[in-house]
Design a protein around this motif. Structure first.
Motif, PDB file in Angstrom:
ATOM      1  N   GLN A   1       0.809  -1.214   0.000  1.00  8.45           N
ATOM      2  CA  GLN A   1       0.000   0.000   0.000  1.00  8.45           C
ATOM      3  C   GLN A   1       0.845   1.268   0.000  1.00  8.45           C
ATOM      4  O   GLN A   1       0.472   2.290  -0.587  1.00  8.45           O
ATOM      5  N   ALA A   2       2.007   1.211   0.638  1.00 11.61           N
ATOM      6  CA  ALA A   2       2.866   2.401   0.733  1.00 11.61           C
ATOM      7  C   ALA A   2       3.331   2.854  -0.652  1.00 11.61           C
ATOM      8  O   ALA A   2       3.450   4.059  -0.908  1.00 11.61           O
ATOM      9  N   ALA A   3       3.600   1.895  -1.543  1.00 10.13           N
ATOM     10  CA  ALA A   3       4.081   2.246  -2.881  1.00 10.13           C
ATOM     11  C   ALA A   3       3.022   3.027  -3.654  1.00 10.13           C
ATOM     12  O   ALA A   3       3.316   4.067  -4.262  1.00 10.13           O
ATOM     13  N   ILE A   4       1.771   2.543  -3.638  1.00  6.47           N
ATOM     14  CA  ILE A   4       0.705   3.264  -4.318  1.00  6.47           C
ATOM     15  C   ILE A   4       0.466   4.606  -3.633  1.00  6.47           C
ATOM     16  O   ILE A   4       0.158   5.612  -4.288  1.00  6.47           O
ATOM     17  N   GLY A   5       0.637   4.658  -2.327  1.00  5.86           N
ATOM     18  CA  GLY A   5       0.511   5.914  -1.606  1.00  5.86           C
ATOM     19  C   GLY A   5       1.527   6.937  -2.081  1.00  5.86           C
ATOM     20  O   GLY A   5       1.216   8.132  -2.168  1.00  5.86           O
ATOM     21  N   ARG A   6       2.736   6.480  -2.385  1.00  6.41           N
ATOM     22  CA  ARG A   6       3.764   7.408  -2.891  1.00  6.41           C
ATOM     23  C   ARG A   6       3.369   7.943  -4.267  1.00  6.41           C
ATOM     24  O   ARG A   6       3.591   9.120  -4.573  1.00  6.41           O
ATOM     25  N   MET A   7       2.799   7.080  -5.110  1.00  2.21           N
ATOM     26  CA  MET A   7       2.352   7.551  -6.421  1.00  2.21           C
ATOM     27  C   MET A   7       1.277   8.620  -6.267  1.00  2.21           C
ATOM     28  O   MET A   7       1.339   9.678  -6.922  1.00  2.21           O
ATOM     29  N   ILE A   8       0.311   8.352  -5.414  1.00  2.00           N
ATOM     30  CA  ILE A   8      -0.755   9.328  -5.183  1.00  2.00           C
ATOM     31  C   ILE A   8      -0.184  10.651  -4.683  1.00  2.00           C
ATOM     32  O   ILE A   8      -0.587  11.731  -5.124  1.00  2.00           O
ATOM     33  N   ALA A   9       0.782  10.576  -3.775  1.00  2.00           N
ATOM     34  CA  ALA A   9       1.370  11.792  -3.212  1.00  2.00           C
ATOM     35  C   ALA A   9       2.103  12.610  -4.271  1.00  2.00           C
ATOM     36  O   ALA A   9       2.000  13.847  -4.295  1.00  2.00           O
ATOM     37  N   VAL A  10       2.836  11.939  -5.160  1.00  2.00           N
ATOM     38  CA  VAL A  10       3.545  12.662  -6.225  1.00  2.00           C
ATOM     39  C   VAL A  10       2.547  13.385  -7.117  1.00  2.00           C
ATOM     40  O   VAL A  10       2.756  14.543  -7.510  1.00  2.00           O
ATOM     41  N   ILE A  11       1.438  12.719  -7.440  1.00  2.00           N
ATOM     42  CA  ILE A  11       0.418  13.332  -8.287  1.00  2.00           C
ATOM     43  C   ILE A  11      -0.250  14.489  -7.567  1.00  2.00           C
ATOM     44  O   ILE A  11      -0.391  15.587  -8.122  1.00  2.00           O
ATOM     45  N   GLU A  12      -0.678  14.272  -6.328  1.00  2.00           N
ATOM     46  CA  GLU A  12      -1.394  15.311  -5.592  1.00  2.00           C
ATOM     47  C   GLU A  12      -0.517  16.523  -5.307  1.00  2.00           C
ATOM     48  O   GLU A  12      -1.010  17.659  -5.291  1.00  2.00           O
ATOM     49  N   GLN A  13       0.768  16.308  -5.104  1.00  2.00           N
ATOM     50  CA  GLN A  13       1.675  17.418  -4.788  1.00  2.00           C
ATOM     51  C   GLN A  13       2.292  18.051  -6.036  1.00  2.00           C
ATOM     52  O   GLN A  13       3.218  18.851  -5.938  1.00  2.00           O
TER      53      GLN A  13
ATOM     54  N   ALA B   1       7.439  13.932  -1.668  1.00  2.00           N
ATOM     55  CA  ALA B   1       6.236  13.133  -1.403  1.00  2.00           C
ATOM     56  C   ALA B   1       6.565  11.801  -0.744  1.00  2.00           C
ATOM     57  O   ALA B   1       5.957  10.773  -1.052  1.00  2.00           O
ATOM     58  N   GLY B   2       7.556  11.818   0.137  1.00  2.00           N
ATOM     59  CA  GLY B   2       7.929  10.586   0.815  1.00  2.00           C
ATOM     60  C   GLY B   2       8.740   9.636  -0.033  1.00  2.00           C
ATOM     61  O   GLY B   2       8.979   8.487   0.363  1.00  2.00           O
ATOM     62  N   LEU B   3       9.175  10.117  -1.171  1.00  2.00           N
ATOM     63  CA  LEU B   3       9.954   9.295  -2.104  1.00  2.00           C
ATOM     64  C   LEU B   3      11.355   9.873  -2.210  1.00  2.00           C
ATOM     65  O   LEU B   3      11.523  11.070  -2.435  1.00  2.00           O
ATOM     66  N   ALA B   4      12.361   9.039  -2.022  1.00  2.00           N
ATOM     67  CA  ALA B   4      13.753   9.476  -2.154  1.00  2.00           C
ATOM     68  C   ALA B   4      14.499   8.442  -2.990  1.00  2.00           C
ATOM     69  O   ALA B   4      14.566   7.268  -2.620  1.00  2.00           O
ATOM     70  N   ILE B   5      15.019   8.872  -4.139  1.00  2.00           N
ATOM     71  CA  ILE B   5      15.705   7.960  -5.051  1.00  2.00           C
ATOM     72  C   ILE B   5      17.101   8.495  -5.333  1.00  2.00           C
ATOM     73  O   ILE B   5      17.261   9.645  -5.765  1.00  2.00           O
ATOM     74  N   GLU B   6      18.083   7.687  -5.072  1.00  2.00           N
ATOM     75  CA  GLU B   6      19.470   7.985  -5.417  1.00  2.00           C
ATOM     76  C   GLU B   6      19.995   6.794  -6.224  1.00  2.00           C
ATOM     77  O   GLU B   6      19.875   5.642  -5.791  1.00  2.00           O
ATOM     78  N   ALA B   7      20.548   7.070  -7.408  1.00  2.00           N
ATOM     79  CA  ALA B   7      21.044   5.966  -8.233  1.00  2.00           C
ATOM     80  C   ALA B   7      22.170   6.448  -9.129  1.00  2.00           C
ATOM     81  O   ALA B   7      22.076   7.527  -9.725  1.00  2.00           O
ATOM     82  N   ASP B   8      23.232   5.656  -9.196  1.00  2.00           N
ATOM     83  CA  ASP B   8      24.299   5.906 -10.162  1.00  2.00           C
ATOM     84  C   ASP B   8      23.956   5.148 -11.440  1.00  2.00           C
ATOM     85  O   ASP B   8      23.665   3.943 -11.411  1.00  2.00           O
ATOM     86  N   VAL B   9      23.984   5.864 -12.549  1.00  2.00           N
ATOM     87  CA  VAL B   9      23.600   5.285 -13.836  1.00  2.00           C
ATOM     88  C   VAL B   9      24.747   5.461 -14.813  1.00  2.00           C
ATOM     89  O   VAL B   9      25.299   6.559 -14.946  1.00  2.00           O
ATOM     90  N   THR B  10      25.134   4.406 -15.494  1.00  2.00           N
ATOM     91  CA  THR B  10      26.165   4.517 -16.518  1.00  2.00           C
ATOM     92  C   THR B  10      25.520   4.772 -17.878  1.00  2.00           C
ATOM     93  O   THR B  10      24.341   4.463 -18.091  1.00  2.00           O
TER      94      THR B  10
END
Length: 430
Positions: free
Chosen positions: A291-303, A333-342
């Motif tokens: 449920q938390a994952a869908i909650g993050r999607m909703i938060a990104v959209i609403e914010q 929105a409660g989402l934090a993503i850090e990633a190294d991409v080549t």
């Protein structure tokens, strides 16, 4: 007979550019007023917010002013970008913004009005002829060319000038021809936000009665926004529930992928902030295993975090065009993503898209009756042409010496204004 005033207009998925030519003079790029000074590139975006002092209670800005308004009041605004991508979509009927419905042509007219207002009077009733660029093939799964033409006509009708439509790569070819001093057969590759378009054009010697002769065209609805989609799909959507399951009575089913496809599409993400979609997502959240994952999607959209996400993805792409590795960062929105991409990672993600683009190049060559060996020069234009994997494909096929670039964001508008100086536009108009 010279046309007194000609406007070449490149209405792009990501950016729009205009060039003016008066009495046959060389075209000049229109400089727009922006929060940071003058700029010839105007972002194809709109921002809406409620304001009781404005007629109808809904205020709107466009371009960099739309971005500035959004950044000042993200929670109280609606930011819409890449809306050109839905021009040929029969599925798209309207965008619901603060409970008001806007058809494509209405969004387009609002955008043109705001763009003209920032041009300090240079775009008005003075133009007797306007040449508008259009893609060879519109974006979308099943693009309806007739529908797009109807919508474009409605969008530009209020300008009160003679309107002509010309393939965008043909405009770029005409601009590039001004740099050539001898005859050549040129493949023009125009990479925008929504489409990749190709034209083969025979360029005659300077001073010839007809400088450019289009030989063949092809296009595909794959370009910069699709590359963005691949990044979002890999780095963001897994954090929002993609690939997860939900409970339906006594069954466990995969969450419908349509929500994630819309989320990763810049033209649709902002429009997900409506009561119907948010109610569906809320019901999905209650039955989701995570449920938390869908909650993050909703938060990104609403914010209204679509623009910061778009900006983070764009920064990663630009960094990978310069370096072989870059860092992706997005937070909100409660989402934090850090990633190294080549760069190798990214090129793997877009490999199928590059292959389909190359197949489209083959179709353009076949339509022109010209093999690769008959191409003297290749002109790469549009922001996505700076992607190393895109350029490498042309170098491999045509050789480094044949490749030319420059004025990636302005060449189409410049060439459209040049075409508009011709007495008879029948050879170029679509």
């Amino acid at each position: 007979m010279q046309t007194n005033a000609v406007l070449g207009f490149d209405f792009g998925t990501t950016n729009s550019v205009a060039a003016l030519s008066n009495a046959g003079a060389p075209p000049e790029m229109v400089a727009f007023d922006t929060p940071n000074g003058k700029d010839s590139v105007f972002r194809s975006a709109l921002c809406f917010w409620q304001d009781e002092d404005v007629r109808g209670g809904l205020a709107v800005e466009a371009g960099p002013w739309a971005i500035a308004e959004y950044l000042d009041y993200p929670d109280a605004s609606r930011f819409v970008q890449s809306f050109k991508s839905v021009a040929a979509s029969a599925v798209f009927e309207h965008a619901t913004i603060f409970e008001r419905r806007f058809r494509f042509e209405e969004l387009g007219r609002l955008f043109l009005e705001k763009l003209a207002a920032r041009a300090e009077g240079k775009l008005g009733d003075a133009q007797s002829r306007i040449v508008v660029g259009r893609p060879v093939e519109y974006a979308g799964a099943r693009p309806d060319e007739a529908l797009a033409r109807t919508r474009y006509d409605a969008m530009f009708a209020h300008l009160g000038a003679e309107i002509h439509y010309v393939y965008e790569p043909v405009g770029a070819a005409y601009s590039f021809a001004a740099r050539l001093t001898e005859p050549a057969t040129v493949l023009v590759a125009d990479f925008g936000g929504g489409t990749s378009d190709f034209s083969v054009v025979r360029v005659a010697e300077p001073g010839a009665a007809r400088r450019c002769v289009p030989l063949g065209h092809a296009g595909i609805g794959i370009a910069g926004d699709r590359f963005d989609y691949r990044i979002v799909d890999r780095l963001v959507l897994p954090m929002l529930g993609k690939g997860g399951d939900y409970r339906s009575f006594d069954k466990i089913l995969e969450i419908p992928r349509g929500y994630f496809s819309d989320f990763a599409d810049w033209s649709k993400l902002a429009l997900m902030r409506n009561r119907k979609t948010l109610a569906e997502l809320d019901r999905l959240k209650k039955s989701a295993v995570d449920q938390a994952a869908i909650g993050r999607m909703i938060a990104v959209i609403e914010q209204e975090l679509g623009y910061p996400l778009y900006d983070a993805v764009g920064q990663l792409k630009r960094a990978l065009s310069a370096d072989t590795q870059a860092h992706f960062h997005f937070e909100g929105a409660g989402l934090a993503i850090e990633a190294d991409v080549t760069r190798a990672d990214f090129e793997t993600w877009i490999a199928d898209d590059i292959a389909r683009i190359e197949q489209t190049v083959d179709r353009a060559l076949a339509a022109s009756g010209t093999g690769a060996e008959g191409i003297d020069r290749v002109f790469l234009t549009g922001g996505t042409s700076l992607t190393p994997a895109v350029r490498a494909m042309f170098v491999r096929r045509f050789g480094e010496d044949a490749i030319a670039s420059g004025n990636e964001l302005t060449s189409i508008a410049h060439g459209l204004a040049l075409i508009g100086q011709e007495d008879d536009l029948a050879a170029w108009s679509v």
